[in-house]
Write a protein that holds these residues in place. Structure first.
Motif, short mmCIF file in Angstrom:
data_model
loop_
_atom_site.label_atom_id
_atom_site.label_comp_id
_atom_site.label_asym_id
_atom_site.label_seq_id
_atom_site.Cartn_x
_atom_site.Cartn_y
_atom_site.Cartn_z
N MET A 155 0.88 -1.17 0.00
CA MET A 155 0.00 0.00 0.00
C MET A 155 0.91 1.22 0.00
N GLY A 156 0.85 1.99 -1.09
CA GLY A 156 1.70 3.17 -1.15
C GLY A 156 1.63 3.83 -2.51
N GLY A 157 2.13 5.03 -2.55
CA GLY A 157 2.22 5.75 -3.81
C GLY A 157 0.95 6.46 -4.20
N TRP A 158 1.09 7.24 -5.26
CA TRP A 158 -0.02 7.98 -5.86
C TRP A 158 0.34 8.16 -7.32
N PHE A 159 -0.45 7.55 -8.19
CA PHE A 159 -0.17 7.57 -9.62
C PHE A 159 -1.31 8.30 -10.34
N GLY A 160 -0.96 9.20 -11.19
CA GLY A 160 -1.98 9.93 -11.93
C GLY A 160 -1.53 11.35 -12.21
N ALA A 161 -2.36 12.06 -13.00
CA ALA A 161 -1.98 13.40 -13.44
C ALA A 161 -1.84 14.38 -12.29
N ALA A 184 12.82 12.21 -5.25
CA ALA A 184 13.48 12.54 -3.98
C ALA A 184 12.49 12.88 -2.88
N ASP A 185 11.30 13.33 -3.25
CA ASP A 185 10.28 13.67 -2.26
C ASP A 185 9.26 12.56 -2.06
N GLY A 186 9.50 11.40 -2.67
CA GLY A 186 8.59 10.28 -2.55
C GLY A 186 7.53 10.21 -3.63
N LEU A 187 7.53 11.16 -4.56
CA LEU A 187 6.56 11.12 -5.65
C LEU A 187 6.80 9.89 -6.52
N SER A 188 5.73 9.16 -6.81
CA SER A 188 5.85 7.89 -7.53
C SER A 188 5.33 8.01 -8.95
#
Length: 302
Positions: free
Chosen positions: A146-152, A253-257
């Motif tokens: 469970m993690g991340g955020w994918f999308g525009a 670097a900021d955790g953006l996936s």
């Protein structure tokens, strides 16, 4: 008959109530054999005691090993402050000695290709285990995250942002992985009707219900998103989800996936789910964990 799966749960149980809900769901699923729980992020001793307490409420003697407290990223640990406050005498809950990364390596080495890992917190323990033994990546049957955020409109998600160093190490290690990200989990809500079903399910349900209400009060809401139970269901109820083609994940670097399709990739992300059925299944499995049918009969009036 559902295929029996052996799994290790890696969790930051104790802040957001969804970790405790995920644990209860696992305990209420006969096809899952929970061989160990590893705690991560912050006060892992307290988190381990909470995991043991929830096991006891479900009549289970769980193997729990405390893990890495500080993120490899060096970011400060977010702590809500209410962790464990509704559970009396937690110091009486003992857990196994040792460290979670070492325990993970040992269990994987002794059961190569047989263990699933469900990671519902920052991926620090897994990254530490891979540093101890890089071959461990080849011994995991499947990793469920469970993690991340994918999308525009994506933003950094908590688990990946809290330890982007660990997320990067784990998700580029070639482990077969399914990720349930926040844009998917946010489609599911636990509302008052489901809370009341949970609360009637014996001591486990009563304790979990109180923790859910505490989390609601913390955010001044009357509902919550069950992020972690949704991720667990991708393992147990794949029929309720749709997945992407294989690909690979890049962690900024900021955790953006970011997900990039690639036939040679080892990662898939959840793209769709049946939100109503998922919420119903979460409640049903939690009630089952308590070993009581009261929640089911009270809920439907039969």
């Amino acid at each position: 008959m559902d295929q029996m799966r052996q799994l290790i749960l890696d969790t930051d149980i104790g802040s957001d109530v969804d970790d405790a809900m995920a644990l209860a769901l696992i305990l209420g699923t006969p096809s899952l054999d929970l061989v160990a729980i590893h705690t991560v992020y912050g006060d892992t001793r307290l988190r381990s005691q909470l995991a043991r307490r929830y096991g006891a409420l479900a009549g289970r003697d769980l193997t729990v090993v405390a893990g890495t407290a500080e993120p490899l990223s060096g970011r400060p640990v977010w702590w809500a402050g209410h962790e464990g406050t509704l559970h009396k005498d937690l110091d009486a809950e003992t857990f196994a000695p040792g460290s979670a990364p070492e325990d993970l390596v040992a269990r994987l080495q002794n059961n190569q290709g047989a263990l699933d890992v469900v990671a519902i917190g920052p991926l620090t323990n897994l990254a530490a285990a891979l540093e101890l033994e890089p071959q461990a990546a080849q011994w995991i049957r499947h990793l469920w995250v469970m993690g991340g955020w994918f999308g525009a409109d994506a933003e950094p998600e908590h688990n990946f942002k809290s330890d982007d160093v660990a997320a990067r190490a784990v998700l580029t290690a070639g482990i077969p992985t399914t990720i349930t990200a926040i844009e998917i989990t946010r489609q599911v809500s636990i509302t008052n009707d489901l809370l009341q079903r949970i609360r009637t399910a014996g001591p486990l349900g009563a304790a979990l219900g109180a923790d859910i209400e505490q989390w609601w009060a913390y955010w001044n809401e009357t509902w919550n998103v069950p992020h972690d139970p949704v991720a667990v269901l991708t393992l147990t109820r794949p029929d309720l989800f749709a997945l992407s083609e294989p690909g690979h994940v890049t962690i900024g670097a900021d955790g953006l996936s970011t997900f990039t399709p690639d036939p040679a990739g080892t990662v898939r992300i959840v793209t769709e789910l049946d939100a109503v059925a998922v919420a119903e299944e979460i409640a049903a499995r939690i009630v089952a964990a308590a070993g009581s049918v009261a929640g089911e009969t009270d809920g439907d009036g039969s």
